[in-house]
Write an enzyme that holds these catalytic residues in place. Structure first.
Site, PDB file in Angstrom:
ATOM      1  N   ASP A  16       1.250  -1.084   0.073  1.00  8.52           N
ATOM      2  CA  ASP A  16       0.571  -0.090   0.024  1.00  8.52           C
ATOM      3  C   ASP A  16       0.902   0.953   0.589  1.00  8.52           C
ATOM      4  OD1 ASP A  16      -2.189  -1.159   0.020  1.00  8.52           O
ATOM      5  OD2 ASP A  16      -2.698  -1.184   2.202  1.00  8.52           O
ATOM      6  N   SER A  58      -4.249   5.319  11.902  1.00 12.17           N
ATOM      7  CA  SER A  58      -5.385   5.333  13.256  1.00 12.17           C
ATOM      8  C   SER A  58      -6.087   4.098  13.741  1.00 12.17           C
ATOM      9  CB  SER A  58      -6.838   6.294  12.162  1.00 12.17           C
ATOM     10  OG  SER A  58      -7.853   6.614  12.610  1.00 12.17           O
TER      11      SER A  58
END
Length: 283
Positions: free
Chosen positions: A67, A185
């Site tokens: 990613d 997060s």
């Protein structure tokens, strides 16, 4: 003729084999493959190299890696409508939509136009000081204000859309997109958000108070993080890949960018299947 830009991760050994498979697949098709000049030399494919690849007309870009590689390519094309498709040779690969065992099948789908494009929200980060506002860059996952040196908590002032909310004592603050909700997060206790939700997420890192919890704000709202105490070593990072040091008289402003990331997706996968495969493999 289609022009496809390819961005292999030079640090991953498997990139060599995947690049060879891509070039072999397209060799007898009406496709022009291009690589960044330095990358082409690194992989001994100088004949495919072009300078200023982001400004070379292209119909689609392929990233080879995890990613992180795809994030970098999306930022490179933040000024452009070129869609980006990820080939996953990383670990989780939430954003990359092609696994190595389906490479040629998915490349054929690209030729057939059997894909769609998701338009993902991008963040814009700027430094605010007495000299004005200075743009730093874009992020597709998150912009993070955190400690740069000694392990001590930070004192930061948090404002949303010109309303001062609190002075936070924490190890940092994450402002993320829904796409980035499964990145830093999530590990800091933030919720998982479908990437099609039009919102921003503010998540504290190890908050030293019970009144600061992750919260979701509107996509058109802005976040201002100010340094509330001098002599703090603070850095701001973009997708964990680019970083800048903040001075004591500076603040970081985060908001939705006017640009967006365009990511290639295929109909045989959806977001919830992806979550099940990547996060809950044994469920």
């Amino acid at each position: 003729m289609l022009t496809i830009a390819v961005f292999p991760n030079e640090q991953k050994t498997e990139s060599h084999f995947i690049l060879d498979r891509i070039l072999s697949f397209f060799s007898n098709k009406d496709v022009r493959v291009i690589l960044a000049e330095n990358t082409a030399c690194f992989f001994d494919r100088a004949e495919y190299g072009v300078s200023n690849i982001e400004h070379e007309p292209a119909d689609l870009a392929l990233s080879i890696g995890g990613d992180g590689t795809l994030l970098g390519v999306c930022r490179r094309y933040s000024h452009s409508p070129v869609p980006v498709c990820g080939i996953n040779i990383g670990t989780l690969g939430f954003m990359a939509d092609i696994e190595t065992n389906e490479l040629e099948m998915k490349l054929q789908k690209i030729l057939d136009g059997a894909y769609y494009i998701e338009h993902r929200l991008l963040l814009s980060g700027s430094i605010v000081s007495a000299q004005g506002e200075r743009f730093l860059g874009h992020a597709i996952n998150d912009i993070v204000v955190t400690k740069g040196g000694v392990a001590r908590m930070l004192r930061l002032d948090l404002s949303i859309s010109n309303t001062h909310l609190m002075e936070c004592k924490a190890d940092g603050i994450i402002v993320s997109t829904p796409t980035g909700s499964t990145a830093y997060s999530l590990s800091a206790g933030g919720p998982i958000m479908n990437p099609n939700v039009r919102a921003l997420l503010v998540t504290p890192i190890c908050a030293h108070t019970f009144n600061f919890r992750p919260f979701v704000i509107g996509e058109n709202e802005s976040v201002l993080i100010q340094i509330a105490a001098v002599q703090q070593d603070i850095i701001v990072t973009f997708d964990g890949q680019e970083s800048y040091r903040l001075l004591s008289d500076e603040s970081i402003k985060v908001k939705k960018s006017d640009a967006q990331a365009n990511i290639v997706k295929f109909e045989d996968k959806n977001y919830y299947q992806l979550l099940k495969t990547k996060l809950w493999k044994n469920s």
